[in-house]
Enzyme design. Structure first.
Site, PDB file in Angstrom:
ATOM      1  N   GLU A  73      -3.888   8.131   7.716  1.00  0.00           N
ATOM      2  CA  GLU A  73      -4.895   7.228   7.168  1.00  0.00           C
ATOM      3  C   GLU A  73      -5.178   6.085   8.142  1.00  0.00           C
ATOM      4  OE1 GLU A  73      -5.682   4.659   3.028  1.00  0.00           O
ATOM      5  OE2 GLU A  73      -3.758   5.669   3.375  1.00  0.00           O
ATOM      6  N   HIS A  77       0.828  -1.208   0.000  1.00  0.00           N
ATOM      7  CA  HIS A  77       0.000   0.000   0.000  1.00  0.00           C
ATOM      8  C   HIS A  77       0.866   1.263   0.000  1.00  0.00           C
ATOM      9  CE1 HIS A  77      -2.211   3.170   2.337  1.00  0.00           C
ATOM     10  NE2 HIS A  77      -3.068   2.955   1.371  1.00  0.00           N
ATOM     11  N   GLU A  81       2.219   1.802  -3.422  1.00  0.00           N
ATOM     12  CA  GLU A  81       1.208   2.399  -4.303  1.00  0.00           C
ATOM     13  C   GLU A  81       1.186   3.916  -4.152  1.00  0.00           C
ATOM     14  OE1 GLU A  81      -3.128   3.729  -3.753  1.00  0.00           O
ATOM     15  OE2 GLU A  81      -2.867   1.681  -3.031  1.00  0.00           O
ATOM     16  N   HIS A  82       1.259   4.389  -2.899  1.00  0.00           N
ATOM     17  CA  HIS A  82       1.300   5.838  -2.667  1.00  0.00           C
ATOM     18  C   HIS A  82       2.545   6.464  -3.293  1.00  0.00           C
ATOM     19  CE1 HIS A  82      -1.776   6.914   0.592  1.00  0.00           C
ATOM     20  NE2 HIS A  82      -2.069   5.684   0.229  1.00  0.00           N
TER      21      HIS A  82
END
Length: 419
Positions: free
Chosen positions: A126, A46, A49-50
């Site tokens: 997040e 994840h 991906e950022h």
């Protein structure tokens, strides 16, 4: 028309041309997600991906966004348990630009230390937001309870302590190990020209060396209970049961069952728990499939004084389903699934997603008529048979968040369901 080409290194290009459209969705789907991480890597897929959007050797983060938005398109990405996807929707003339940008962010991320620190802070926020959102975090806990001590059960966002420590070499090692051409699919739908995309893909990805990716650990549904007591307005309750993998013959029986149990306002749980008993506002069920396993999830939120009744009524509905699911319920659930599938055919983004997902699972993209036929093949006996297997399995996972002291325990509910 669906067309598939495989380059010599294993990289696949699959397209679905949709006559009459002026736009297209194009993207790269990589078979590398949360379940491919080690415990120490949890959260890195994840985070990676950022970082793809934070600059490359050719473009800054701002230039990446402007390249697509200057032509009126949009670009996005997501990470799931088995996949990371990078995609854009643009007008037909801008498909080459979109592919160039996506290839750039996938193949050439800069991993600038300053940008890593900035995005680290964003992801920590997040994670904090997820922890403050009960009907979000409860599903991470449910997954962990269903698949304890294994990659399938770990959170996609990762624990804060992992996120706090990732450095550029960690990202490069994960990319080197998992972003292999055999695990990458270029999928596009809408106003696309397959031959031109193949030529572009050959230039951008054809030089990647073919290499084997690490084997993933198999998933095993174990079940259990996690109860997080907190002074909230509601108790958030989620249950999970074993469900079929993508390739299992009863995949669509599980989908029909989940839909008739909690797939809409006419579903059993909605009618019983909300409309008749007034025990909750939100209630739903869904069946999710993975490569080698699946999970059927039920969720509802209720008051502290009602959680015991809600849990018991839910189990009662599951217990009686094998004997009293009706033909009308099966017909309605099939119609919902069929309509959702066919409506998705009108969206190039949904079509591109379907192309990549099915190609990754089965090595081919079955015609939409084949999927509809499999849905329509689920009759009363198949739906009741799946319900009987679920009720008799004796395995479930349950998570509760909030003032849940009065809820029965998972072992008691599982025994009642199997009785």
């Amino acid at each position: 028309m669906i067309t598939l080409t495989t380059l010599s290194n294993g990289f696949r290009i699959v397209t679905d041309t949709m006559p009459g459209l002026q736009s297209a969705t194009v993207g790269i789907w990589v078979g590398a997600g949360a379940r491919h991480e080690t415990a120490a890597q949890t959260g890195i897929a994840h985070f990676l991906e950022h970082m793809a959007f934070k600059g490359t050797a050719r473009r800054s983060a701002r230039e990446i966004a402007e390249a697509i938005e200057d032509v009126g398109g949009y670009i996005n990405a997501y990470t799931s348990r088995e996949t990371t996807a990078y995609y854009a929707r643009v007008l037909a003339a801008d498909v080459p630009l979109a592919l160039d940008v996506i290839a750039d962010i996938v193949l050439n991320p800069a991993f600038d230390p300053a940008e890593i620190e900035t995005e680290r802070h964003v992801i920590l926020q997040e994670i904090g937001q997820a922890l403050d959102t009960p009907d979000d975090i409860i599903f991470d806990w449910l997954q962990e309870t269903a698949f304890p001590d294994q990659p399938m059960g770990r959170p996609i966002l990762g624990p804060a302590e992992n996120v706090a420590g990732f450095k550029a070499p960690d990202f490069r090692r994960f990319v080197q190990g998992h972003y292999t051409p055999g695990r990458m699919i270029l999928a596009a739908a809408g106003a696309v020209d397959h031959a031109r995309l193949v030529d572009a893909a050959e230039a951008l990805f054809g030089g990647l060396p073919a290499r084997a990716a690490p084997a993933q650990l198999p998933a095993r549904f174990a079940g259990g209970e996690r109860r997080e007591l907190r002074d909230l307005e509601q108790v958030h309750l989620a249950m999970a049961f074993p469900a079929p993998a993508w390739s299992a013959p009863d995949l669509y029986a599980a989908q029909v069952y989940a839909t008739l149990m909690g797939g809409g306002m006419s579903s059993r749980l909605f009618q019983t728990l909300r409309e008749e008993a007034g025990l909750c506002y939100s209630v739903f069920a869904q069946a999710s499939a993975h490569e080698d396993t699946g999970i059927l999830t039920l969720y509802a939120g209720t008051g502290a004084g009602d959680v015991a009744e809600l849990a018991e009524r839910t189990i009662a509905e599951l217990h009686r389903a094998p004997s009293d699911i009706t033909p009308a319920e099966v017909d309605r659930a099939r119609a919902q699934l069929r309509a959702g599938l066919l409506m998705g055919q009108e969206s190039p983004s949904a079509r591109a997603e379907r192309l990549a997902r099915h190609l990754a699972i089965w090595g081919r993209v079955p015609p939409i008529e084949e999927i509809v036929a499999r849905i329509d093949a689920v009759g009363l006996s198949e739906a009741r048979g799946f319900a009987k297997g679920l009720a008799g399995a004796g395995r479930m996972a349950m998570t509760l968040y909030g003032p849940a002291e009065g809820a029965p325990d998972a072992a008691t509910l599982a025994a009642r369901l199997a009785a």
